[in-house]
Design an enzyme around this catalytic site. Structure first.
Site, PDB file in Angstrom:
ATOM      1  N   PHE A   1      62.186  27.224 -76.395  1.00 43.60           N
ATOM      2  CA  PHE A   1      61.808  26.656 -77.688  1.00 43.60           C
ATOM      3  C   PHE A   1      60.689  25.657 -77.458  1.00 43.60           C
ATOM      4  CE2 PHE A   1      66.236  27.774 -78.867  1.00 43.60           C
ATOM      5  CZ  PHE A   1      65.968  28.467 -80.037  1.00 43.60           C
TER       6      PHE A   1
ATOM      7  N   LYS B   1      71.683  38.701 -72.417  1.00 38.95           N
ATOM      8  CA  LYS B   1      72.086  37.806 -73.510  1.00 38.95           C
ATOM      9  C   LYS B   1      72.989  38.493 -74.536  1.00 38.95           C
ATOM     10  CE  LYS B   1      68.505  34.257 -73.228  1.00 38.95           C
ATOM     11  NZ  LYS B   1      67.619  34.687 -72.132  1.00 38.95           N
TER      12      LYS B   1
ATOM     13  N   HIS C   1      72.909  33.090 -75.221  1.00 38.90           N
ATOM     14  CA  HIS C   1      71.774  32.313 -74.730  1.00 38.90           C
ATOM     15  C   HIS C   1      72.305  30.973 -74.226  1.00 38.90           C
ATOM     16  CE1 HIS C   1      68.006  30.444 -74.203  1.00 38.90           C
ATOM     17  NE2 HIS C   1      67.341  30.998 -75.193  1.00 38.90           N
TER      18      HIS C   1
ATOM     19  N   HIS D   1      63.843  37.569 -70.824  1.00 35.80           N
ATOM     20  CA  HIS D   1      64.420  36.485 -71.630  1.00 35.80           C
ATOM     21  C   HIS D   1      65.244  37.138 -72.751  1.00 35.80           C
ATOM     22  CE1 HIS D   1      64.886  32.466 -73.084  1.00 35.80           C
ATOM     23  NE2 HIS D   1      64.256  32.692 -74.216  1.00 35.80           N
TER      24      HIS D   1
ATOM     25  N   GLU E   1      57.657  39.414 -75.924  1.00 36.22           N
ATOM     26  CA  GLU E   1      57.945  39.546 -74.493  1.00 36.22           C
ATOM     27  C   GLU E   1      57.648  40.967 -74.017  1.00 36.22           C
ATOM     28  OE1 GLU E   1      61.927  38.564 -73.234  1.00 36.22           O
ATOM     29  OE2 GLU E   1      61.331  38.545 -71.119  1.00 36.22           O
TER      30      GLU E   1
ATOM     31  N   CYS F   1      64.846  26.102 -72.797  1.00 38.70           N
ATOM     32  CA  CYS F   1      65.299  27.395 -72.271  1.00 38.70           C
ATOM     33  C   CYS F   1      64.565  27.817 -71.000  1.00 38.70           C
ATOM     34  CB  CYS F   1      65.161  28.470 -73.331  1.00 38.70           C
ATOM     35  SG  CYS F   1      65.521  27.901 -74.992  1.00 38.70           S
TER      36      CYS F   1
END
Lengths: 335, 431
Positions: B418, B354, B359, B322, B333, B184
């Site tokens: 990830f 998102k 995503h 993100h 985050e 990602c």
């Protein structure tokens, strides 16, 4: 360079590898289990990690030990050439078997029984960035990083990214290398179907890393230049690196070609750049491990400089996509 | 000092083909999450995704989106080869071609740019599970008797770098091909590396970006087995920074850019959409299955990016987060943002797209950079679709669903992958 590691079909020691490969007959293709058992990974890793990731985990540990980097690891960079996904065939077989209906794959069965038959963490085996991540997590490497897909030459991009990261001050220490397994059945089937397997070498596996620090830290071996060209015959793109290579005598050349065609191209380059240099083609004894091969070649060059009396060593690697990577190492002060 | 500017953008998003389609949908606050159509999900636990609105991303679909300006590109030959090899079985191949062509066209690229390197973030191979049936014997895959020459080249799975090979063929690119496989974080890292190539004088032009699709049986199924997607099969399933968040939604698409050395772009009057000013990457080095809860490594990536851009933290006027909408990512985050910006975070707009487009995995960073450019193009900050009630564990200034008009000169976009790979990038308003 201040350290290295190599996890190869011939063991886990990079020191003395030039002598070992020079004396070897034929190629070995699989990393011996005993090598992995020499430093067992946490059991949980085996449920989540592809073979390439397990090689990388061991290679990172060995490289960090070799470089003596036991502290402040959260600042260390990590740049790795990685291959295709490498999930367990047992998991795949279980999943597919449960998804069959009347001799054919059934999407409906896959959605329920097939998925239920596999390890919930199977996706982590498939994600090729985990070839980098498992080792980083276990070793506590928290610096700048990147995983680069590599058929061979792409691993030189990992080296370049590591060098850039040090030169621009993002980090002052970094590991660069590659890990892969051409022995994974799906990869092997693809290579056979595409008829790109070299009968002289064969698809192999492993991992290797070199430990890099800034020039002002006075390392014993320097990386003088590196380059990647998508076409092995593109002299313009390789020109700068080759000019640098020809600036002073090269006495050792390591070749890591994929297949006979690439071997001929690399040998031509080698003869052009340094006709009198000693040449060692590692694919003839270590097979071709795709993303890992160039990094193995770097460790061979390091051994040549450290213990074989070589002063300047050139590594030429070529993947099965026709791209070529070049790296120049020396024992002298970088120009 | 050499700087990289974005001179062309191309997008294939869950809203459809084209950057203007994408930007318009974001400005209108639309949501692209809907039931999956590209394969039968009747027995699958996860039945929704942010799909590019096409069932089969085949040749006719691609050709239907070409414009007259694409006539100098060898689409006919590339698509014929792609059909023969089976390359279009991987959806992201089609997305990459269309996004790449739009970016190339928008930047006015041609013969003078053919030496450009390609730096692209690509996700996993697409597993073609139906191919395994003929070789499954006694419960195990066995290739012994598989015929070879009569089969298409793309079989069992597509190659990781397949879209890169197609782009290279389409544009006749002669430069290096760099494929970033950092999950990602890959899209952001690819754009950052492209900018680095320009800054360091290795090239004047780069084609870069990212493409991914996990909207396929193993992609959706594998992520569901990990427990990453929201268990609710509703269009509001992804709720970034919201108290009710319970997982992500998988999206697909591509975003490609032409990056160019600033003076070169100025001299040829190329569009200048944003400056790629700084970037940073770190590794959580924490756990395989969870981000660091203290957000320290994410914070370090943001700080590196801002420092690299040589601006103060207070100069950042917007953060494209993100913001996956998962229980663990968002608070980590948010803490990282707060720790990075201190009191400035009280009034620093943060949003995640998102909720609207899902995503996009390896392409997430790239498409979120494309979304962020709206801040410069239209003085508009995209909203956070499905965000209604701020979680107290996420003490940041989240832009609501409808977005916000604002003029900002510098912005930051985050991508956290990830496995713990973090990347942040700073974009500046072109001068």
């Amino acid at each position: 360079m201040v350290g290295a590691s190599a996890v190869t079909p011939r063991g886990v020691d990079w020191r003395g590898i030039v002598g070992a490969l020079s004396a070897a007959k034929g190629s070995l293709l699989e990393v011996p289990q005993a090598a992995l058992d020499s430093d067992p990974a946490p059991p949980r890793l085996y449920a989540m990690a592809s073979p390439a990731a397990r090689f990388a985990v061991l290679a990172m540990k060995l490289a960090l030990d070799d470089a003596g980097w036991s502290t402040d690891r959260e600042q260390i960079g990590l740049f790795l050439g990685v291959g295709a996904s490498g999930g367990s065939m047992t998991e795949l077989n279980n999943m597919l078997s449960e998804s069959m209906e009347g001799g054919h794959f059934s999407l409906a069965r896959f959605g329920k029984q097939g998925l239920a038959a596999c390890n919930p963490l199977f996706a982590f085996q498939l994600m090729n960035n985990f070839t980098l991540c498992h080792g980083a997590i276990l070793a506590g490497l928290g610096g700048p990083n990147g995983a680069f897909f590599s058929r061979g030459a792409g691993t030189f991009e990992a080296l370049g990214a590591a060098i850039d990261s040090i030169e621009t001050g993002e980090c002052d220490r970094a590991l660069a290398g590659g890990a892969d397994s051409g022995r994974h059945p799906v990869t092997l089937a693809e290579l056979q179907r595409e008829r790109v397997l070299d009968p002289q070498s064969g698809a192999s596996e492993g991992a290797a890393l070199i430990a890099l620090i800034a020039e002002n830290e006075q390392p014993s071996v320097f990386v003088n230049a590196w380059a990647v060209a998508p076409d092995a015959n593109d002299e313009e793109l390789l020109g700068e690196c080759m000019t640098e290579a020809q600036r002073d005598a090269i006495d050792f050349i390591v070749l890591a070609p994929w297949g006979g065609g690439a071997r001929a191209t690399l040998e031509r380059w080698a003869c052009t750049v340094a006709p009198h240099a000693r040449i060692l083609d590692i694919s003839l004894t270590l097979g071709d491990s795709l993303a890992a091969s160039p990094a193995m070649a770097w460790t061979v060059a390091l051994d040549a400089l450290a213990s074989e009396g070589a002063h300047r060593a050139l590594v030429l690697g070529a993947g099965n996509d026709g791209a070529i990577g070049v790296a120049l190492f020396s024992r002298r002060v970088a120009s | 000092m050499r700087r990289a500017v974005i001179t062309g953008v191309g997008v294939v998003s869950p809203f459809g083909v084209g950057t203007s389609t994408f930007w318009r949908a974001l400005r209108e606050g639309r949501n692209a999450v809907r039931p999956i159509r590209s394969f039968d999900v009747t027995t699958f636990q996860t039945k929704i995704a942010a799909e590019v609105p096409i069932v089969h991303a085949n040749r006719s679909w691609i050709e239907g989106h070409l414009t007259g300006d694409d006539s100098d590109l060898p689409f006919d030959r590339v698509l014929t080869d792609a059909e023969v090899s089976g390359a279009l079985r991987d959806r992201k191949a089609a997305f990459t071609l269309l996004a790449g062509a739009e970016a190339w066209r928008a930047a006015g690229c041609g013969e003078a740019e053919r030496n450009a390197p390609l730096v692209i973030a690509l996700g996993l191979e697409q597993a073609l599970l139906e191919d395994f049936s003929p070789v499954l014997r006694n419960g195990a895959v066995d290739w012994t008797d598989e015929p070879t020459l009569s089969l298409p080249r793309v079989r069992f799975r597509s190659a990781v770098d397949l879209p890169a090979q197609l782009l290279r063929a389409l544009f006749g690119l002669k430069g290096s091909v760099i494929v970033n496989s950092s999950a990602c974080a890959a899209g952001t890292l690819a754009v950052a590396q492209a900018a680095a190539l320009i800054e360091r004088g290795r090239t004047d032009v780069v084609l870069c970006g990212g493409a991914d699709s996990m909207v396929n049986p193993l992609g959706i199924g594998g992520m569901t087995r990990l427990g990453a997607p929201s268990p609710r099969n509703q269009s509001d399933a992804c709720r970034p920074f919201d108290t009710r968040r319970d997982g992500l939604v998988i999206g697909e698409g591509a975003a490609m850019f032409v990056l160019e050395e600033e003076e070169r772009a100025r001299k040829r009057n190329a569009p200048r959409l944003g400056i790629v000013a700084g970037w940073g990457s770190t590794q959580d080095a924490y756990r395989v299955t969870a981000p660091r809860p203290d957000g320290a490594a994410a914070r370090a990536a943001m700080v590196r990016a801002i420092d690299k851009a040589r601006i103060s933290r207070d100069a950042i006027g917007y953060v494209n987060a993100h913001g996956t909408g998962t229980p663990l990512n968002d608070p980590a985050e948010a803490k990282a943002i707060r720790d990075t910006f201190g009191p400035h975070a009280d009034h620093l707009p943060v949003s995640s797209i998102k909720g609207a487009i899902g995503h996009l995995m390896a392409a997430a960073g790239a498409i979120e950079i494309a979304a962020s450019l709206l801040a410069f193009e239209a003085d508009f900050l995209p909203g956070t679709t499905n965000h209604r009630q701020l979680d107290s564990e996420c003490p940041i200034e989240v832009v609501g669903e409808s977005g916000r008009s604002a003029r900002v000169d510098w912005l930051l976009s985050n991508s956290f992958g990830f496995g713990g790979q973090n990347a942040s990038i700073v974009l500046g308003r072109p001068q």
